[in-house]
Design a protein around this motif. Structure first.
Motif, PDB file in Angstrom:
ATOM      1  N   ALA A   4     -52.965  28.262  69.252  1.00  0.00           N
ATOM      2  CA  ALA A   4     -54.171  28.651  68.526  1.00  0.00           C
ATOM      3  C   ALA A   4     -54.181  28.080  67.114  1.00  0.00           C
ATOM      4  O   ALA A   4     -55.233  27.637  66.621  1.00  0.00           O
ATOM      5  N   LEU A   5     -53.037  28.073  66.454  1.00  0.00           N
ATOM      6  CA  LEU A   5     -52.967  27.534  65.091  1.00  0.00           C
ATOM      7  C   LEU A   5     -53.307  26.047  65.081  1.00  0.00           C
ATOM      8  O   LEU A   5     -54.130  25.588  64.281  1.00  0.00           O
ATOM      9  N   HIS A  60     -43.888  28.281  62.290  1.00  0.00           N
ATOM     10  CA  HIS A  60     -43.587  29.171  61.172  1.00  0.00           C
ATOM     11  C   HIS A  60     -43.741  28.444  59.842  1.00  0.00           C
ATOM     12  O   HIS A  60     -42.801  28.369  59.047  1.00  0.00           O
ATOM     13  N   PRO A  61     -44.922  27.897  59.574  1.00  0.00           N
ATOM     14  CA  PRO A  61     -45.132  27.224  58.292  1.00  0.00           C
ATOM     15  C   PRO A  61     -45.156  28.237  57.153  1.00  0.00           C
ATOM     16  O   PRO A  61     -45.478  29.416  57.345  1.00  0.00           O
ATOM     17  N   SER A  62     -44.830  27.781  55.953  1.00  0.00           N
ATOM     18  CA  SER A  62     -44.835  28.676  54.806  1.00  0.00           C
ATOM     19  C   SER A  62     -46.266  28.992  54.396  1.00  0.00           C
ATOM     20  O   SER A  62     -47.197  28.213  54.641  1.00  0.00           O
ATOM     21  N   GLU A  63     -46.442  30.130  53.759  1.00  0.00           N
ATOM     22  CA  GLU A  63     -47.771  30.515  53.286  1.00  0.00           C
ATOM     23  C   GLU A  63     -48.284  29.525  52.253  1.00  0.00           C
ATOM     24  O   GLU A  63     -49.478  29.225  52.203  1.00  0.00           O
ATOM     25  N   GLN A  64     -47.377  29.000  51.418  1.00  0.00           N
ATOM     26  CA  GLN A  64     -47.783  28.035  50.396  1.00  0.00           C
ATOM     27  C   GLN A  64     -48.402  26.790  51.028  1.00  0.00           C
ATOM     28  O   GLN A  64     -49.432  26.291  50.571  1.00  0.00           O
ATOM     29  N   VAL A  65     -47.773  26.278  52.089  1.00  0.00           N
ATOM     30  CA  VAL A  65     -48.305  25.103  52.776  1.00  0.00           C
ATOM     31  C   VAL A  65     -49.671  25.417  53.388  1.00  0.00           C
ATOM     32  O   VAL A  65     -50.623  24.633  53.274  1.00  0.00           O
ATOM     33  N   LEU A  66     -49.779  26.578  54.037  1.00  0.00           N
ATOM     34  CA  LEU A  66     -51.044  26.939  54.685  1.00  0.00           C
ATOM     35  C   LEU A  66     -52.173  27.119  53.667  1.00  0.00           C
ATOM     36  O   LEU A  66     -53.313  26.714  53.914  1.00  0.00           O
ATOM     37  N   GLN A  85     -53.194  34.608  59.714  1.00  0.00           N
ATOM     38  CA  GLN A  85     -52.911  35.486  60.856  1.00  0.00           C
ATOM     39  C   GLN A  85     -52.477  34.685  62.071  1.00  0.00           C
ATOM     40  O   GLN A  85     -51.608  35.127  62.835  1.00  0.00           O
ATOM     41  N   LEU A  86     -53.080  33.510  62.271  1.00  0.00           N
ATOM     42  CA  LEU A  86     -52.671  32.667  63.394  1.00  0.00           C
ATOM     43  C   LEU A  86     -51.222  32.211  63.235  1.00  0.00           C
ATOM     44  O   LEU A  86     -50.490  32.099  64.225  1.00  0.00           O
ATOM     45  N   ALA A  87     -50.824  31.932  62.008  1.00  0.00           N
ATOM     46  CA  ALA A  87     -49.461  31.462  61.764  1.00  0.00           C
ATOM     47  C   ALA A  87     -48.446  32.588  61.872  1.00  0.00           C
ATOM     48  O   ALA A  87     -47.274  32.339  62.199  1.00  0.00           O
ATOM     49  N   ASN A  88     -48.875  33.820  61.610  1.00  0.00           N
ATOM     50  CA  ASN A  88     -47.975  34.970  61.665  1.00  0.00           C
ATOM     51  C   ASN A  88     -48.643  36.090  62.449  1.00  0.00           C
ATOM     52  O   ASN A  88     -49.019  37.121  61.883  1.00  0.00           O
ATOM     53  N   ASP A 179     -61.029  39.951  65.476  1.00  0.00           N
ATOM     54  CA  ASP A 179     -60.159  40.030  66.659  1.00  0.00           C
ATOM     55  C   ASP A 179     -59.531  38.707  67.082  1.00  0.00           C
ATOM     56  O   ASP A 179     -58.541  38.707  67.813  1.00  0.00           O
ATOM     57  N   GLY A 180     -60.104  37.593  66.662  1.00  0.00           N
ATOM     58  CA  GLY A 180     -59.765  36.320  67.277  1.00  0.00           C
ATOM     59  C   GLY A 180     -58.341  35.858  67.113  1.00  0.00           C
ATOM     60  O   GLY A 180     -57.843  35.077  67.925  1.00  0.00           O
ATOM     61  N   ALA A 181     -57.642  36.317  66.072  1.00  0.00           N
ATOM     62  CA  ALA A 181     -56.269  35.866  65.864  1.00  0.00           C
ATOM     63  C   ALA A 181     -55.286  36.537  66.813  1.00  0.00           C
ATOM     64  O   ALA A 181     -54.161  36.061  66.989  1.00  0.00           O
TER      65      ALA A 181
END
Length: 283
Positions: A4-5, A60-66, A85-88, A179-181
């Protein structure tokens, strides 16, 4: 395993033009959107790393990158939250078997509003409670129906909403925002399956991957008895729940307010179409 991500990143990348990203023109391009290497360069990450993100090989990318990618792709607050949310994704939650219910206090409150249409959605846009005026506007506002299924699958809704195209273009991003994530949720998977199989319009809108929790605005109805109605809506989260209170009201002193008064007089108690829930209880 779903990606999904990666699907979301690819779709948003393909919808952002080089000019929108501040890149100079490069003449003819085979695709209108950005290339992977352009996203990587502008976001300050390596091309190989970004490819791994889209292919689902780095989950598991970092939040900073996202956040950097979100800024580059011009994602607003709702879309950025969805990306994170898709990443985590949350651990899949087992839900209680009993159905969602609106509180007695909410039911009493909305029943006390004679000229304000009001109903309550659960997490999946199931109608949990509605006042008489809301059901008079549309029988699909009655408890037991699902609003997004009705919007796309019931022909009467095309007649009721003068701006049906606009309405459906709003409700799909709204569903994705709330809901989509949660891609592993069985109820969400079931809803998406029904809608995708039975509505080409829904499939087209869902594929756009738009995310927007629009909570206020106006819409136009054409009621068979009351006539044209211009109503303003508000969506309010019910504290301590995953429920949303939706209200529709008219401008004071307007023709629509007069028509709502007529609709209120025409809607005698008990004149409610059978909902799936009521039929189930009777059977």
């Amino acid at each position: 395993m779903t990606n999904a991500l990666g699907d979301y990143l690819r779709t948003r990348r393909e919808r952002l033009t080089p000019a929108e990203a501040g890149l100079p023109g490069h003449g003819h391009r085979r695709v209108p959107g950005l290339r992977r290497e352009e996203v990587a360069f502008l976001a300050g990450v390596s091309g190989d790393y970004y490819v791994r993100l889209e292919q689902g090989r780095d989950r598991h990318p970092s939040e900073q990158v996202l956040l950097g990618i979100a800024r580059l792709l011009r994602l607003d607050e709702d879309a950025t939250r969805y990306l994170l949310q898709l990443a985590n994704p949350p651990a899949h939650r087992r839900r209680a078997p009993r159905p969602e219910q609106a509180s007695e206090g909410i039911r009493t409150l909305i029943d006390s509003w004679p000229l304000t249409l009001a109903y309550v959605h659960g997490r999946y846009l199931d109608v949990l409670a509605a006042n008489r005026l809301a059901v008079a506007l549309s029988p699909f506002n009655a408890p037991g129906y699902n609003s997004i299924l009705a919007a796309f699958l019931e022909p009467e809704m095309r007649e009721l909403y003068e701006d049906w195209e606009d309405m459906t273009a709003r409700v799909v991003p709204y569903l994705r925002a709330i809901d989509g994530a949660d891609t592993e949720d069985p109820r969400l998977v079931e809803l998406l399956g029904q809608l995708t199989l039975r509505s080409e319009r829904f499939s087209t809108l869902w594929a756009r991957q738009d995310v927007k929790r629009k909570s206020t605005g106006a819409t136009r109805f054409n009621h068979p008895q009351a006539g044209p109605l211009q109503l303003h809506y508000e969506k309010l989260v019910v504290p301590g729940s995953e429920q949303t209170l939706i209200t529709y009201h008219a401008e004071p002193g307007s023709e629509t307010e007069e028509r709502l008064q007529l609709l209120a007089m025409l809607s005698a108690p008990g004149e409610v179409r059978d909902s799936p829930a009521s039929r189930s209880q009777r059977d």
